[in-house]
Design an enzyme around this catalytic site. Structure first.
Site, PDB file in Angstrom:
ATOM      1  N   GLY A  11      40.671  53.237  76.315  1.00  0.00           N
ATOM      2  CA  GLY A  11      41.536  52.049  75.024  1.00  0.00           C
ATOM      3  C   GLY A  11      42.352  50.671  75.697  1.00  0.00           C
ATOM      4  O   GLY A  11      42.070  50.546  77.032  1.00  0.00           O
ATOM      5  N   GLN A  12      43.023  50.176  75.230  1.00  0.00           N
ATOM      6  CA  GLN A  12      43.979  49.106  75.458  1.00  0.00           C
ATOM      7  C   GLN A  12      44.421  49.157  76.475  1.00  0.00           C
ATOM      8  O   GLN A  12      45.046  48.837  78.113  1.00  0.00           O
ATOM      9  CB  GLN A  12      44.288  47.918  74.860  1.00  0.00           C
ATOM     10  CG  GLN A  12      44.045  47.335  73.581  1.00  0.00           C
ATOM     11  CD  GLN A  12      44.685  46.859  72.916  1.00  0.00           C
ATOM     12  OE1 GLN A  12      44.943  45.474  73.434  1.00  0.00           O
ATOM     13  NE2 GLN A  12      44.945  46.824  71.908  1.00  0.00           N
ATOM     14  N   ASP A  38      36.687  64.975  73.790  1.00  0.00           N
ATOM     15  CA  ASP A  38      36.055  64.611  72.161  1.00  0.00           C
ATOM     16  C   ASP A  38      37.708  65.544  71.917  1.00  0.00           C
ATOM     17  O   ASP A  38      36.970  66.620  71.224  1.00  0.00           O
ATOM     18  CB  ASP A  38      35.313  64.679  72.278  1.00  0.00           C
ATOM     19  CG  ASP A  38      35.279  63.746  70.603  1.00  0.00           C
ATOM     20  OD1 ASP A  38      35.857  63.781  70.291  1.00  0.00           O
ATOM     21  OD2 ASP A  38      34.262  64.515  70.214  1.00  0.00           O
ATOM     22  N   ALA A  62      44.078  57.158  70.498  1.00  0.00           N
ATOM     23  CA  ALA A  62      44.643  57.792  69.312  1.00  0.00           C
ATOM     24  C   ALA A  62      43.799  56.970  68.186  1.00  0.00           C
ATOM     25  O   ALA A  62      42.587  56.428  68.783  1.00  0.00           O
ATOM     26  CB  ALA A  62      46.010  57.012  68.790  1.00  0.00           C
ATOM     27  N   THR A  64      43.041  54.301  65.721  1.00  0.00           N
ATOM     28  CA  THR A  64      43.349  52.840  66.144  1.00  0.00           C
ATOM     29  C   THR A  64      43.148  52.371  65.134  1.00  0.00           C
ATOM     30  O   THR A  64      44.655  51.193  64.870  1.00  0.00           O
ATOM     31  CB  THR A  64      44.276  51.861  66.871  1.00  0.00           C
ATOM     32  OG1 THR A  64      42.855  51.970  67.900  1.00  0.00           O
ATOM     33  CG2 THR A  64      44.999  53.499  68.755  1.00  0.00           C
ATOM     34  N   ASP A 104      55.221  51.635  66.203  1.00  0.00           N
ATOM     35  CA  ASP A 104      56.301  51.608  64.911  1.00  0.00           C
ATOM     36  C   ASP A 104      56.161  51.721  63.483  1.00  0.00           C
ATOM     37  O   ASP A 104      56.977  51.545  62.897  1.00  0.00           O
ATOM     38  CB  ASP A 104      56.252  49.875  65.423  1.00  0.00           C
ATOM     39  CG  ASP A 104      55.261  49.446  65.102  1.00  0.00           C
ATOM     40  OD1 ASP A 104      54.401  49.826  65.477  1.00  0.00           O
ATOM     41  OD2 ASP A 104      55.445  48.121  64.740  1.00  0.00           O
ATOM     42  N   TYR A 127      47.488  56.502  58.821  1.00  0.00           N
ATOM     43  CA  TYR A 127      48.364  56.337  60.264  1.00  0.00           C
ATOM     44  C   TYR A 127      49.113  56.696  60.755  1.00  0.00           C
ATOM     45  O   TYR A 127      49.362  57.517  60.971  1.00  0.00           O
ATOM     46  CB  TYR A 127      47.691  54.417  61.042  1.00  0.00           C
ATOM     47  CG  TYR A 127      48.217  54.509  62.362  1.00  0.00           C
ATOM     48  CD1 TYR A 127      47.105  54.833  63.161  1.00  0.00           C
ATOM     49  CD2 TYR A 127      49.025  53.816  62.261  1.00  0.00           C
ATOM     50  CE1 TYR A 127      47.691  54.829  64.850  1.00  0.00           C
ATOM     51  CE2 TYR A 127      48.960  53.231  64.114  1.00  0.00           C
ATOM     52  CZ  TYR A 127      48.759  53.459  64.702  1.00  0.00           C
ATOM     53  OH  TYR A 127      48.954  53.226  65.616  1.00  0.00           O
ATOM     54  N   LYS A 131      50.817  58.821  62.995  1.00  0.00           N
ATOM     55  CA  LYS A 131      50.999  59.196  63.950  1.00  0.00           C
ATOM     56  C   LYS A 131      52.892  60.316  64.439  1.00  0.00           C
ATOM     57  O   LYS A 131      53.154  61.228  65.250  1.00  0.00           O
ATOM     58  CB  LYS A 131      51.678  57.983  64.426  1.00  0.00           C
ATOM     59  CG  LYS A 131      49.880  57.259  65.356  1.00  0.00           C
ATOM     60  CD  LYS A 131      49.960  57.667  65.905  1.00  0.00           C
ATOM     61  CE  LYS A 131      50.509  57.562  67.825  1.00  0.00           C
ATOM     62  NZ  LYS A 131      49.230  57.693  69.351  1.00  0.00           N
TER      63      LYS A 131
HETATM   64  P1  NDP Z   1      43.123  51.666  71.482  1.00  0.00           P
HETATM   65  O1  NDP Z   1      41.982  51.601  70.193  1.00  0.00           O
HETATM   66  O2  NDP Z   1      42.285  50.163  72.223  1.00  0.00           O
HETATM   67  O3  NDP Z   1      42.222  52.569  72.312  1.00  0.00           O
HETATM   68  C1  NDP Z   1      42.118  54.252  71.962  1.00  0.00           C
HETATM   69  C2  NDP Z   1      41.316  55.526  72.552  1.00  0.00           C
HETATM   70  O4  NDP Z   1      41.664  56.477  72.538  1.00  0.00           O
HETATM   71  C3  NDP Z   1      40.122  55.161  73.369  1.00  0.00           C
HETATM   72  O5  NDP Z   1      40.058  55.036  74.391  1.00  0.00           O
HETATM   73  C4  NDP Z   1      39.353  55.317  72.491  1.00  0.00           C
HETATM   74  O6  NDP Z   1      38.176  56.366  72.753  1.00  0.00           O
HETATM   75  C5  NDP Z   1      40.050  56.556  72.635  1.00  0.00           C
HETATM   76  N1  NDP Z   1      39.907  57.977  71.205  1.00  0.00           N
HETATM   77  C6  NDP Z   1      39.412  57.580  70.362  1.00  0.00           C
HETATM   78  N2  NDP Z   1      39.584  58.368  69.733  1.00  0.00           N
HETATM   79  C7  NDP Z   1      38.476  59.545  69.635  1.00  0.00           C
HETATM   80  C8  NDP Z   1      38.184  60.676  70.130  1.00  0.00           C
HETATM   81  N3  NDP Z   1      37.686  60.952  69.001  1.00  0.00           N
HETATM   82  N4  NDP Z   1      38.137  61.712  71.647  1.00  0.00           N
HETATM   83  C9  NDP Z   1      38.583  61.419  72.709  1.00  0.00           C
HETATM   84  N5  NDP Z   1      38.875  59.291  73.104  1.00  0.00           N
HETATM   85  C10 NDP Z   1      39.224  58.909  71.893  1.00  0.00           C
HETATM   86  O7  NDP Z   1      44.165  52.269  71.678  1.00  0.00           O
HETATM   87  P2  NDP Z   1      45.311  51.059  72.412  1.00  0.00           P
HETATM   88  O8  NDP Z   1      45.296  50.894  74.000  1.00  0.00           O
HETATM   89  O9  NDP Z   1      45.439  49.943  71.374  1.00  0.00           O
HETATM   90  O10 NDP Z   1      46.995  52.239  72.112  1.00  0.00           O
HETATM   91  C11 NDP Z   1      47.197  53.025  72.713  1.00  0.00           C
HETATM   92  C12 NDP Z   1      48.512  54.135  71.796  1.00  0.00           C
HETATM   93  O11 NDP Z   1      49.213  53.358  71.654  1.00  0.00           O
HETATM   94  C13 NDP Z   1      48.065  54.482  71.027  1.00  0.00           C
HETATM   95  O12 NDP Z   1      49.380  56.046  70.820  1.00  0.00           O
HETATM   96  C14 NDP Z   1      48.676  53.979  69.544  1.00  0.00           C
HETATM   97  O13 NDP Z   1      48.502  54.292  68.500  1.00  0.00           O
HETATM   98  C15 NDP Z   1      49.666  52.993  70.412  1.00  0.00           C
HETATM   99  N6  NDP Z   1      49.657  51.940  68.977  1.00  0.00           N
HETATM  100  C16 NDP Z   1      48.915  50.867  69.301  1.00  0.00           C
HETATM  101  C17 NDP Z   1      49.430  49.614  69.199  1.00  0.00           C
HETATM  102  C18 NDP Z   1      48.686  48.555  68.405  1.00  0.00           C
HETATM  103  O14 NDP Z   1      48.961  47.810  67.831  1.00  0.00           O
HETATM  104  N7  NDP Z   1      46.938  49.084  69.093  1.00  0.00           N
HETATM  105  C19 NDP Z   1      50.389  49.676  68.081  1.00  0.00           C
HETATM  106  C20 NDP Z   1      51.242  51.230  68.157  1.00  0.00           C
HETATM  107  C21 NDP Z   1      50.889  52.353  68.717  1.00  0.00           C
HETATM  108  P3  NDP Z   1      36.467  55.536  72.892  1.00  0.00           P
HETATM  109  O15 NDP Z   1      36.829  53.422  73.468  1.00  0.00           O
HETATM  110  O16 NDP Z   1      36.215  56.369  73.159  1.00  0.00           O
HETATM  111  O17 NDP Z   1      36.085  55.238  70.507  1.00  0.00           O
END
Ligand code: NDP
Length: 288
Positions: A11-12, A38, A62, A64, A104, A127, A131
């Protein structure tokens, strides 16, 4: 050495944590992808934690997809609440410190003054509800966990508002952007640093923390700053949320007060304007 297991490595925030980890010489990062654990499968994450017995765990995984959560609530709750609780319980069982990320969007967005960690929650979409339940699940089984709420995350990775704006700028001379939702754009790189500082500070304070970029802005303000930084001549027309219907309602005001993380960890709010000015070329290149 400090073994830190990272969920959400692709993820990001996860990718920024992997990029920043080498700055912490004592850290051995154990990044977990969906293929390795997973989170839709009950017990999968707990099993990898049990086997590796890390010193700390960061849960940046998460569901997201805010709009899609409205039609797939079970899947969103499974990842954001149930799996979060399983990770928290497994971390506690092996004595690992846990940093769990939240949002948030747990807030209803009705006020107009910055929200501290004691402000009443009340999510307006699935969502946010998933959370918030995740926070409760984590706290219930792991009272020593750090729960870090952040917002409006952007980076050169994945999809986010900055990359969408830069992509649209290739073909559009003007664009409508919502101006009545006020929050804080937050660089994933700054969240990554905060997570690593908090995860490595064994024995440091725990509980709920807010962390968000400053200054507070609307999406329209953010868009204008992105186009200015990238020298793109795109006109931003300010519109109201009601003129931009989406499957999931959004909270209108989610400016977070970030005094607690400053007081306990010396972590300052990043200025997102400086961040985008510095990295705009990289974001633009990756928005194609
Ligand atoms: P991303 O959507 O970029 O990344 C989500 C990550 O979760 C990915 O690595 C994804 O894997 C993984 N994931 C999702 N489903 C599964 C699953 N079933 N099993 C294993 N891994 C899984 O999220 P961000 O980095 O943007 O967000 C990080 C955190 O910050 C999260 O908790 C989010 O709720 C929170 N947040 C994010 C915001 C935003 O604007 N993005 C705003 C506020 C809070 P895969 O690549 O395989 O899908």
């Amino acid at each position: 050495m400090l073994k830190i297991m990272l969920f959400g490595a692709t993820g990001q925030v996860g990718q920024e944590i992997a990029a920043a980890a080498p700055m912490f010489p004592s850290v051995i990062l154990l990044p977990q992808t969906r293929a390795q654990a997973d989170l839709s499968a009950p017990g999968a994450a707990a099993e990898v934690i049990r086997r590796a017995a890390p010193d700390a765990v960061i849960n940046a995984a998460a569901w997201t997809k805010v709009d899609q959560a409205e039609s797939e609530p079970r899947a969103a709750f499974r990842i954001n609440a149930d799996a979060a609780g399983e990770i928290a319980a497994a971390a506690r069982a092996v004595g690992a410190r846990l940093v769990h990320l939240s949002t948030d969007y747990v807030f209803p967005g009705e006020g107009d003054t910055p929200l501290d960690e004691s402000a009443p929650t009340g999510p307006v979409n699935v969502y946010g509800a998933s959370k918030l339940e995740g926070e409760d699940c984590v706290r219930a089984v792991n009272p020593d966990a750090v729960i870090l709420r952040t917002s409006w995350v952007y980076s050169a990775y994945g999809s986010n508002f900055v990359k969408t704006m830069l992509h649209l700028a290739r073909t559009r001379a003007e664009i409508d952007v919502v101006s009545d939702q006020i929050g804080g754009p937050t660089p994933a790189s700054a969240i990554a640093m905060a997570c690593l500082v908090m995860a490595t500070n064994t024995g440091g304070p725990s509980g709920l923390y807010h962390f968000q970029g400053a200054p507070a802005a609307s999406w329209a303000d953010f868009a204008k700053a992105i186009f200015a930084a990238a020298s793109k001549p795109v006109r931003v027309n300010e519109i109201g949320t009601l003129a931009y219907p989406a499957p999931a309602p959004r909270p209108l005001y989610t400016v977070l007060s970030c005094n607690r993380i400053l007081r306990d960890y010396g972590i300052n709010q990043p200025d997102w304007r400086i961040d985008i000015a510095r990295k705009i070329g990289e974001f633009d290149k990756k928005s194609r």
